[in-house]
Enzyme design. Structure first.
Site, mmCIF file in Angstrom:
data_model
loop_
_atom_site.group_PDB
_atom_site.id
_atom_site.type_symbol
_atom_site.label_atom_id
_atom_site.label_comp_id
_atom_site.label_asym_id
_atom_site.label_seq_id
_atom_site.Cartn_x
_atom_site.Cartn_y
_atom_site.Cartn_z
ATOM 1 N N ASP A 83 -6.735 37.121 -14.027
ATOM 2 C CA ASP A 83 -7.572 36.384 -13.088
ATOM 3 C C ASP A 83 -9.048 36.518 -13.443
ATOM 4 O O ASP A 83 -9.610 37.620 -13.415
ATOM 5 C CB ASP A 83 -7.331 36.886 -11.667
ATOM 6 C CG ASP A 83 -8.023 36.018 -10.632
ATOM 7 O OD1 ASP A 83 -8.013 34.781 -10.787
ATOM 8 O OD2 ASP A 83 -8.562 36.583 -9.657
ATOM 9 N N GLU A 141 -0.727 39.566 -10.617
ATOM 10 C CA GLU A 141 -2.127 39.229 -10.886
ATOM 11 C C GLU A 141 -2.934 40.504 -11.128
ATOM 12 O O GLU A 141 -2.841 41.465 -10.360
ATOM 13 C CB GLU A 141 -2.706 38.469 -9.691
ATOM 14 C CG GLU A 141 -4.175 38.118 -9.828
ATOM 15 C CD GLU A 141 -4.688 37.406 -8.589
ATOM 16 O OE1 GLU A 141 -5.682 37.888 -8.004
ATOM 17 O OE2 GLU A 141 -4.082 36.381 -8.193
ATOM 18 N N LYS A 176 -1.145 24.908 -4.515
ATOM 19 C CA LYS A 176 -2.268 24.194 -3.891
ATOM 20 C C LYS A 176 -1.956 22.695 -3.878
ATOM 21 O O LYS A 176 -2.582 21.890 -4.573
ATOM 22 C CB LYS A 176 -3.562 24.491 -4.640
ATOM 23 C CG LYS A 176 -3.958 25.963 -4.588
ATOM 24 C CD LYS A 176 -5.182 26.261 -5.442
ATOM 25 C CE LYS A 176 -5.506 27.748 -5.419
ATOM 26 N NZ LYS A 176 -6.641 28.101 -6.301
ATOM 27 N N ARG A 179 0.809 -1.207 0.000
ATOM 28 C CA ARG A 179 0.000 0.000 0.000
ATOM 29 C C ARG A 179 0.845 1.261 0.000
ATOM 30 O O ARG A 179 0.508 2.241 -0.674
ATOM 31 C CB ARG A 179 -0.944 -0.020 1.208
ATOM 32 C CG ARG A 179 -1.867 1.202 1.330
ATOM 33 C CD ARG A 179 -2.510 1.636 0.031
ATOM 34 N NE ARG A 179 -3.132 0.538 -0.704
ATOM 35 C CZ ARG A 179 -3.471 0.596 -1.968
ATOM 36 N NH1 ARG A 179 -3.186 1.671 -2.697
ATOM 37 N NH2 ARG A 179 -4.043 -0.431 -2.560
ATOM 38 N N LYS A 230 -0.222 39.313 -5.724
ATOM 39 C CA LYS A 230 -1.617 38.893 -5.855
ATOM 40 C C LYS A 230 -2.556 39.990 -5.382
ATOM 41 O O LYS A 230 -2.118 41.055 -4.929
ATOM 42 C CB LYS A 230 -1.824 37.589 -5.083
ATOM 43 C CG LYS A 230 -0.888 36.469 -5.529
ATOM 44 C CD LYS A 230 -1.139 35.180 -4.795
ATOM 45 C CE LYS A 230 -2.426 34.529 -5.255
ATOM 46 N NZ LYS A 230 -2.612 33.189 -4.644
#
Length: 311
Positions: free
Chosen positions: A247, A224, A163, A123, A195
């Site tokens: 964006d 951004e 992310k 596993r 950002k």
């Protein structure tokens, strides 16, 4: 080794097959949480001296990644503390290379050694392979979608984000490369990204960018923007950023953004992000942007079905 994309930094090293130190730490943690005092079922049903071979088989088609992380599991499993529980060491042989496209039924590799050890490591090895291969497979699907729609002679890169699952960033970003994508920065220090919250806190998009450039002039920087007015302002700066992220632009505004870039600052790369899906990304790619950013490559990829058959 993957050649990467010369327009973007830090792509080529991720394509190499190796066992980075972060994979060693990851393997150790994965073994500790799964192995514990040993598999009660395996230890009760498998004779102590039995040896054998487990074949890793693709149950579905996709792109393989994580081979080096799986190998790191076996290297760490050979350490005395783990080997004592396992009853011996296991070898991983006959593996395909990261980035290999497989069909259902194809062999990805083989585990050989004491059957007790093979089954107890199954596993952990598969978790590395199936997760990374899922990311690579999803990335390949996005790459195919943008390649089919991009203007002739123009390459649109598929890029990931930060992310990622905690502790799995290198595994996942390498998988993006194996699927044909191009990774964004690996951490907050190696590149800069201005950002929306930086814009809010920094007094506007131009002021925020100028502050960043003054403090860290050597860093690759992406800014951004939320609309065409912000884009015009950024492109008009004397020393514009290497890339601008568009964006949540519409396709129509994206096409206008590409035209503005061509007129004002042709050397600046443009990236589409926000609300993209496989169904619509081709429309954005067709405008002539240089890349699309897809957080879902890492945070939403389904595992590729790979199983182990004891033979």
């Amino acid at each position: 080794m993957f050649p990467g994309d010369p327009r973007f930094p830090y792509t080529s090293p991720l394509g190499q097959d190796c066992v980075p130190s972060s994979f060693t730490a990851l393997a150790r943690a994965a073994l500790a949480e799964d192995l514990a005092d040993g598999d009660a079922t395996t230890l009760a049903t498998v004779p102590r001296g039995a040896t054998g071979r487990g074949v890793l088989v693709a149950r579905a088609g996709g792109v393989v990644s994580g081979v080096d992380a799986a190998r790191a599991v076996l290297v760490e499993a050979a350490e005395p503390a783990f080997a004592a529980v396992l009853g011996g060491t296991v070898a991983l042989t006959g593996t395909v290379s990261n980035g290999t496209v497989v069909a259902p039924g194809d062999v990805v590799g083989e585990l050989t050694g004491p059957v007790r050890a093979v089954l107890q490591l199954e596993r952990t090895v598969l978790n590395m392979l199936t997760h990374a291969s899922g990311v690579a497979t999803l990335t390949a699907a996005w790459v195919a979608a943008v390649d089919a729609a991009a203007p002739e002679g123009h390459h649109v890169a598929v890029r990931d984000s930060r992310k990622t699952l905690p502790g799995l960033r290198l595994l996942e970003k390498r998988a993006v490369v194996h699927g044909g994508g191009v990774p964004h920065r690996y951490n907050l220090s190696d590149q800069a990204m201005v950002k929306d919250n930086h814009v809010t806190a920094g007094g506007g998009v131009v002021d925020a960018y100028r502050a960043l450039r003054a403090a860290r002039p050597e860093l690759w920087c992406e800014v951004e923007v939320d609309d065409l007015a912000q884009l015009r302002a950024v492109l008009a700066v004397k020393n514009p950023p290497q890339q601008v992220l568009l964006d949540n632009f519409t396709v129509e505004d994206t096409a206008e953004a590409v035209a503005l870039r061509g007129a004002q600052a042709p050397g600046v790369l443009l990236e589409s992000s926000g609300g993209l899906t496989l169904d619509v990304v081709g429309s954005f790619a067709s405008t002539g942007v240089d890349s699309v950013a897809v957080g879902g490559l890492t945070h939403s990829a389904a595992a590729l079905d790979i199983g182990l058959d004891l033979v």
